[in-house]
Design a protein around this motif. Structure first.
Motif, PDB file in Angstrom:
ATOM      1  N   VAL A  66      37.760  45.164  51.875  1.00 37.29           N
ATOM      2  CA  VAL A  66      36.554  44.429  51.475  1.00 37.29           C
ATOM      3  C   VAL A  66      36.543  43.057  52.135  1.00 37.29           C
ATOM      4  O   VAL A  66      35.536  42.630  52.708  1.00 37.29           O
ATOM      5  CB  VAL A  66      36.483  44.280  49.942  1.00 37.29           C
ATOM      6  CG1 VAL A  66      35.360  43.323  49.540  1.00 37.29           C
ATOM      7  CG2 VAL A  66      36.275  45.633  49.278  1.00 37.29           C
ATOM      8  N   GLU A  67      37.677  42.362  52.069  1.00 34.85           N
ATOM      9  CA  GLU A  67      37.725  40.968  52.515  1.00 34.85           C
ATOM     10  C   GLU A  67      37.391  40.805  54.000  1.00 34.85           C
ATOM     11  O   GLU A  67      36.569  39.957  54.367  1.00 34.85           O
ATOM     12  CB  GLU A  67      39.109  40.379  52.223  1.00 34.85           C
ATOM     13  CG  GLU A  67      39.384  40.222  50.732  1.00 34.85           C
ATOM     14  CD  GLU A  67      40.835  39.888  50.462  1.00 34.85           C
ATOM     15  OE1 GLU A  67      41.078  39.025  49.594  1.00 34.85           O
ATOM     16  OE2 GLU A  67      41.726  40.475  51.114  1.00 34.85           O
ATOM     17  N   PHE A  68      38.015  41.585  54.863  1.00 37.51           N
ATOM     18  CA  PHE A  68      37.790  41.399  56.299  1.00 37.51           C
ATOM     19  C   PHE A  68      36.345  41.684  56.703  1.00 37.51           C
ATOM     20  O   PHE A  68      35.730  40.868  57.401  1.00 37.51           O
ATOM     21  CB  PHE A  68      38.756  42.259  57.121  1.00 37.51           C
ATOM     22  CG  PHE A  68      40.182  41.759  57.109  1.00 37.51           C
ATOM     23  CD1 PHE A  68      40.477  40.404  57.128  1.00 37.51           C
ATOM     24  CD2 PHE A  68      41.233  42.653  57.084  1.00 37.51           C
ATOM     25  CE1 PHE A  68      41.793  39.951  57.130  1.00 37.51           C
ATOM     26  CE2 PHE A  68      42.556  42.219  57.091  1.00 37.51           C
ATOM     27  CZ  PHE A  68      42.829  40.861  57.116  1.00 37.51           C
ATOM     28  N   PRO A  69      35.765  42.818  56.296  1.00 39.08           N
ATOM     29  CA  PRO A  69      34.353  43.025  56.641  1.00 39.08           C
ATOM     30  C   PRO A  69      33.431  41.993  55.995  1.00 39.08           C
ATOM     31  O   PRO A  69      32.450  41.564  56.624  1.00 39.08           O
ATOM     32  CB  PRO A  69      34.067  44.439  56.122  1.00 39.08           C
ATOM     33  CG  PRO A  69      35.402  45.117  56.135  1.00 39.08           C
ATOM     34  CD  PRO A  69      36.365  44.044  55.733  1.00 39.08           C
ATOM     35  N   TRP A  70      33.722  41.579  54.773  1.00 34.84           N
ATOM     36  CA  TRP A  70      32.898  40.546  54.131  1.00 34.84           C
ATOM     37  C   TRP A  70      32.961  39.257  54.937  1.00 34.84           C
ATOM     38  O   TRP A  70      31.924  38.620  55.185  1.00 34.84           O
ATOM     39  CB  TRP A  70      33.366  40.296  52.699  1.00 34.84           C
ATOM     40  CG  TRP A  70      32.581  39.216  52.011  1.00 34.84           C
ATOM     41  CD1 TRP A  70      31.370  39.345  51.384  1.00 34.84           C
ATOM     42  CD2 TRP A  70      32.951  37.830  51.895  1.00 34.84           C
ATOM     43  NE1 TRP A  70      30.953  38.125  50.888  1.00 34.84           N
ATOM     44  CE2 TRP A  70      31.903  37.182  51.189  1.00 34.84           C
ATOM     45  CE3 TRP A  70      34.039  37.075  52.312  1.00 34.84           C
ATOM     46  CZ2 TRP A  70      31.941  35.809  50.896  1.00 34.84           C
ATOM     47  CZ3 TRP A  70      34.070  35.713  52.022  1.00 34.84           C
ATOM     48  CH2 TRP A  70      33.036  35.102  51.324  1.00 34.84           C
TER      49      TRP A  70
END
Length: 274
Positions: A66-70
């Motif tokens: 979630v964190e990297f694409p966000w």
């Protein structure tokens, strides 16, 4: 003749959930999943536009999916500081480096694998006292890092004892991140969220902890997005929906869990405008 509708595809068809977290097979699935998501402008647009994630998003994979694409969806720009060295992976750098001008990575202890040949600058620094000028960066990224500040960081190569008041030390770090961010720039911050938990090497924040962490940031300069995990994968949630979510600490208890969570079961993704 009755025609049955075709089953809607889910991401688990393409990326079968690994059985055990943090194994070689898990790592291969994790990298392949992230490479696909980071290269998919449609899915980045979903994250940027506040829409629901696809069905089966990241089943049995940790919060980094979630964190990297966000982070990439927020369109980081200019001079970028990675405070905590979360971007220091080839497949992640492949996605971020083309859209920014420079990348500086600040971390307590430089990792064994570095990429200076790709133009990345590395600085060993405590995030509470960074050696950068005021307004040095246009974008500051601090993903799943601030919750470790002031805690027992032995596993990360630090011999500094745990602070008497870790939340106060973490507020110091937020102030420092803002100090080095230029006017008009942004800070992107993520932390594990749900039940208040102290795991020794990090703490998981609840709603009150998050309010305290951001207490010096005016409400009109910050936004918070919450993502929660269950057996069906990651999805956008309201804070109240994940308030009871516990962190799965495989270091403390490696036994299998029914929902196949790999680590955090919820993450707060925060944007602060400088």
């Amino acid at each position: 003749m009755r025609l049955w509708p075709t089953r809607r595809p889910v991401l688990t068809d393409r990326f079968p959930p690994p059985e055990v977290p943090f194994t070689e097979a898990y790592g291969a699935t994790h990298v392949a999943f992230l490479q696909a998501m980071l290269a998919d402008e449609e899915r980045l647009g979903i994250l940027r536009g506040g829409k629901r994630l696809p069905r089966g998003y990241g089943v049995a994979l940790d919060e980094r999916v979630v964190e990297f694409p966000w982070l990439l969806a927020q369109q980081p720009r200019g001079r970028v500081l990675d405070a905590g060295s979360v971007l220091n992976h080839p497949h992640v750098l492949d996605a971020f480096l083309p859209v920014i001008d420079t990348l500086t990575i600040a971390t307590l202890v430089t990792e064994p694998h570095t990429f200076p040949e790709r133009g990345v600058t590395y600085v060993e620094s405590d995030l509470r006292t960074m050696p950068f000028d005021d307004d040095a960066f246009d974008t500051v990224i601090c993903a799943s890092t601030v919750e470790h500040i002031g805690m027992d960081n032995t596993m990360y190569g630090s011999d500094e004892p745990r602070a008497d008041d870790p939340p106060a030390e973490q507020r110091r770090a937020i102030a420092e991140l803002l100090r080095v961010t230029a006017p008009g720039g942004r800070v992107f911050l993520t932390v594990p969220f749900g039940l208040r938990e102290d795991h020794g090497w990090f703490r998981q924040l609840n709603h009150e902890d998050l309010v305290d962490l951001l207490s010096e940031v005016p409400p009109d300069r910050r936004t918070v997005e919450i993502f929660g995990y269950d057996a069906k994968g990651w999805q956008r949630r309201r804070a109240g929906e994940v308030a009871g979510h516990a962190y799965r600490d495989v270091h403390a208890d490696p036994r299998p869990v029914a929902d196949r969570a790999a680590a955090a079961r919820a993450v707060a993704c925060i944007t602060i405008s400088a």
